[in-house]
Each structure stands twice: as C-alpha cells, then as structure tokens.
Motif scaffolding. Structure first.
Motif, PDB file in Angstrom:
ATOM      1  N   PHE A 131       0.828  -1.206   0.000  1.00  0.00           N
ATOM      2  CA  PHE A 131       0.000   0.000   0.000  1.00  0.00           C
ATOM      3  C   PHE A 131       0.867   1.264   0.000  1.00  0.00           C
ATOM      4  N   TYR A 142      -2.720   2.772   8.685  1.00  0.00           N
ATOM      5  CA  TYR A 142      -1.822   2.625   7.541  1.00  0.00           C
ATOM      6  C   TYR A 142      -0.828   3.777   7.623  1.00  0.00           C
ATOM      7  N   THR A 192      -0.072   5.350   1.253  1.00  0.00           N
ATOM      8  CA  THR A 192      -1.160   6.147   1.818  1.00  0.00           C
ATOM      9  C   THR A 192      -1.733   7.122   0.793  1.00  0.00           C
ATOM     10  N   LEU A 228      -4.164   5.139  -1.198  1.00  0.00           N
ATOM     11  CA  LEU A 228      -5.355   4.841  -0.387  1.00  0.00           C
ATOM     12  C   LEU A 228      -6.249   6.069  -0.275  1.00  0.00           C
ATOM     13  N   ASP A 253      -8.238  -1.917   0.858  1.00  0.00           N
ATOM     14  CA  ASP A 253      -7.531  -2.656  -0.192  1.00  0.00           C
ATOM     15  C   ASP A 253      -6.505  -1.776  -0.857  1.00  0.00           C
TER      16      ASP A 253
END
Length: 164
Positions: free
Chosen positions: A3, A150, A5, A8, A164
């Motif tokens: 991931f 996260y 950020t 996301l 996700d």
C-alpha cells in the motif's frame, strides 16, 4: 506491504470527505527500522506514565499497531529502546505515540514502525495508570480499538475497516 497512503487516499476520496477515513495531521516524526506499517489498532490513554505500555507490549501483538494517547506531553518519553525491542519480539507492527520517545538509536534498530511527536531523554513515571482499548483522540482524530492504521513516509491513515 504494497500500500501507499497517497493511493489509499485517492481511492477513498468519498470516505475522506465524509470523515469515515481520517488522516492524522503531519506532526509525527518517523522512527524504527520499518518505514511502512499497518495493522489493527489497540489503544492506550495515559499521561506521563508508561507502566501500562510495557504490559500491553509484553502481550502478543499479532501484527497490531499500538496507539498511545499521551496527551501530547513533551515532558517525558513514553516509549524507549527496551519497549521497542519488546514490541518487535512480540510481533507488533508499530507504535504511534502522541507524546515523546527516547533511545532513538535503539528504536531505529528495531524491526517495527514508530511515529511520535518528538524525542525527550527524560523517562516517565511507572505507576501503571491508564485506560486500554478505549476511544482516543489524537490531534482531533478519533481512533478506536479495532480500527486500522496505515502508515508510510507520506502520512498516517485511520480507517474503521481494512482497506484494499
């Protein structure tokens, strides 16, 4: 971990707009050998007393992130090198401290991610006071036990569900 950020945030603009997902203000400094970490949250609310931090980090972390609401105090450290090693040993993904840490060289050698407001060489008292797994507010952002964190070099996101 794959991931980012920023990605996301881009993928969840609607949830950011409604406040379902939040971003911690950019007041935290990064420490620890792990630059990027995520996991389900366990919370601690305390003030200038880190006795309960040891108790929590001594339990299996199972990839969780400990969020410590230390009231933003800059007068003493709530996490040091020994606790960093304990967090690593017990499988914690990271620790976010709304307060200070110390023993930076030792923490930076630990395979965990750490975010804190500042560094302070003075240790805290150890009475063991505080509240565990309660709702906390860090820089105006509500964080509940069970939420997801996260964190990477661009920031720290808080979500009630895994992203996700």
């Amino acid at each position: 971990m794959t991931f980012a950020t920023c990605d996301l945030c881009d993928a969840n603009e609607d949830k950011l707009a409604t406040g379902e997902i939040a971003v911690l203000p950019p007041v935290f400094k990064a420490f620890g050998a792990v630059e990027k970490f995520s996991g389900q949250v366990s919370t601690l609310k305390l003030f200038e007393d880190n006795g309960m931090v040891r108790t929590i980090l001594d339990a299996p972390g199972n990839g969780r992130v400990l969020v410590i609401d230390g009231g933003g105090s800059l007068r003493c450290a709530l996490l040091g090198g020994n606790l960093g090693v304990l967090a690593q040993k017990n499988g914690w993904a990271g620790v976010i401290v709304h307060g200070c840490i110390r023993d930076v060289a030792e923490i930076n050698a630990c395979q965990i991610g750490v975010r804190a407001l500042a560094v302070m060489p003075v240790r805290s008292i150890k009475r063991g006071g505080g509240e565990h797994d309660v709702r906390v507010s860090i820089e105006g952002v509500a964080i509940n036990a069970g939420d997801w964190i996260y964190a990477d070099i661009d920031g720290v996101l808080v979500s009630p569900q895994a992203l996700d």
